[in-house]
Design a protein around this motif. Structure first.
Motif, short mmCIF file in Angstrom:
data_model
loop_
_atom_site.label_atom_id
_atom_site.label_comp_id
_atom_site.label_asym_id
_atom_site.label_seq_id
_atom_site.Cartn_x
_atom_site.Cartn_y
_atom_site.Cartn_z
N ILE A 6 0.86 -1.18 0.00
CA ILE A 6 0.00 0.00 0.00
C ILE A 6 0.90 1.23 0.00
O ILE A 6 1.88 1.29 0.73
CB ILE A 6 -0.92 0.02 1.24
N GLN A 7 0.53 2.20 -0.82
CA GLN A 7 1.31 3.42 -0.91
C GLN A 7 0.37 4.62 -0.86
O GLN A 7 -0.65 4.65 -1.57
CB GLN A 7 2.09 3.45 -2.22
N TYR A 8 0.67 5.59 -0.03
CA TYR A 8 -0.11 6.82 0.04
C TYR A 8 0.21 7.66 -1.19
O TYR A 8 1.37 7.95 -1.47
CB TYR A 8 0.22 7.61 1.31
N VAL A 9 -0.83 8.04 -1.94
CA VAL A 9 -0.60 8.83 -3.15
C VAL A 9 -1.28 10.20 -3.09
O VAL A 9 -1.05 11.04 -3.94
CB VAL A 9 -1.07 8.08 -4.42
N GLY A 10 -2.11 10.43 -2.10
CA GLY A 10 -2.74 11.73 -1.98
C GLY A 10 -4.12 11.61 -1.35
O GLY A 10 -4.50 10.54 -0.86
N GLN A 11 -4.85 12.69 -1.37
CA GLN A 11 -6.18 12.72 -0.80
C GLN A 11 -7.15 13.48 -1.69
O GLN A 11 -6.73 14.33 -2.48
CB GLN A 11 -6.16 13.36 0.59
N LEU A 12 -8.42 13.17 -1.54
CA LEU A 12 -9.48 13.91 -2.22
C LEU A 12 -10.43 14.40 -1.13
O LEU A 12 -11.14 13.61 -0.52
CB LEU A 12 -10.24 13.01 -3.20
N ALA A 13 -10.41 15.69 -0.87
CA ALA A 13 -11.31 16.29 0.11
C ALA A 13 -12.20 17.35 -0.54
O ALA A 13 -13.32 17.57 -0.10
CB ALA A 13 -10.53 16.91 1.26
N THR A 14 -11.68 17.98 -1.59
CA THR A 14 -12.46 18.99 -2.31
C THR A 14 -12.29 18.77 -3.81
O THR A 14 -11.43 18.01 -4.26
CB THR A 14 -11.98 20.43 -1.98
N SER A 15 -13.10 19.48 -4.58
CA SER A 15 -13.00 19.37 -6.03
C SER A 15 -11.66 19.87 -6.54
O SER A 15 -11.18 19.44 -7.58
CB SER A 15 -14.15 20.14 -6.68
N ASP A 16 -11.00 20.78 -5.82
CA ASP A 16 -9.69 21.29 -6.23
C ASP A 16 -8.59 20.25 -6.13
O ASP A 16 -7.55 20.37 -6.77
CB ASP A 16 -9.30 22.51 -5.38
N ASP A 17 -8.80 19.21 -5.31
CA ASP A 17 -7.78 18.18 -5.15
C ASP A 17 -7.54 17.37 -6.42
O ASP A 17 -6.54 16.67 -6.52
CB ASP A 17 -8.14 17.24 -4.00
N LEU A 18 -8.45 17.45 -7.37
CA LEU A 18 -8.26 16.77 -8.65
C LEU A 18 -7.24 17.48 -9.53
O LEU A 18 -6.75 16.92 -10.49
CB LEU A 18 -9.59 16.66 -9.41
N HIS A 19 -6.94 18.74 -9.21
CA HIS A 19 -6.04 19.57 -10.00
C HIS A 19 -6.43 19.56 -11.47
O HIS A 19 -5.65 19.15 -12.34
CB HIS A 19 -4.58 19.12 -9.84
N PRO A 20 -7.67 19.98 -11.75
CA PRO A 20 -8.12 19.95 -13.14
C PRO A 20 -7.36 20.95 -14.00
O PRO A 20 -6.99 22.02 -13.53
CB PRO A 20 -9.60 20.32 -13.05
#
Length: 168
Positions: A6-20
């Protein structure tokens, strides 16, 4: 020790976390009018994924399904049509064998159904469920298993929502 699986790659808490990515028009709009506010989750409760690289998060207090498309970095929210009364407290989420998203609502006592493009298709099992919570689908038979905490039972439904059996 065994190698890490298992590897931590990031988090999704808001729509900005997708870095569109932004088009020229979107960048110009932000420069002139400011950034759009990000959309965040209030009470993420259940998650599922599909084969199109999307993550679905059931948010019970926001009364919405957050859809994070990890391929194109797009974010959207899914809700039932206004004439249905909307979500009360969505707490369970799963895809069935017909590629429909099923959402259990523990206060409404129903399973809400969406097509894989987000179109609200209706709901079922209102008359047979008390407080549906957890959902699971048997991919081999297409049966839907609903943990009904209000009835202290697991209710088995056919793909069309008809009750087949009760366990407990």
């Amino acid at each position: 020790p065994a190698p890490a699986r298992i590897q931590y790659v990031g988090q999704l808490a808001t729509s900005d976390d997708l870095h569109p990515g932004k088009s020229f028009g979107e960048g110009l709009g932000e420069a002139l009018f400011g950034r759009k506010p990000s959309r965040s989750m209030l009470t993420p409760y259940a998650v599922c994924t599909d084969d199109r690289n999307r993550l679905f998060v059931c948010d019970s207090n926001a009364q919405v399904i957050h859809v994070f498309n990890l391929s194109n970095r797009h974010y959207e929210q899914w809700r039932p049509a206004n004439d249905s009364g909307g979500f009360s407290q969505p707490v369970g989420i799963v895809f069935d064998t017909m590629d429909r998203l099923l959402v259990s609502d523990s206060v409404a006592g129903a399973i809400f159904v969406f097509s894989d493009d987000g179109t609200y298709l209706g709901d079922f099992a209102r008359e047979s469920l008390v407080r549906p919570c957890g959902l699971a689908v048997d991919r081999r038979t297409g049966r839907i298993f609903v943990a009904d905490t209000g009835a202290h039972q697991v209710v088995v439904l056919a793909i069309d929502g008809e009750e087949i059996a009760r366990i407990g």
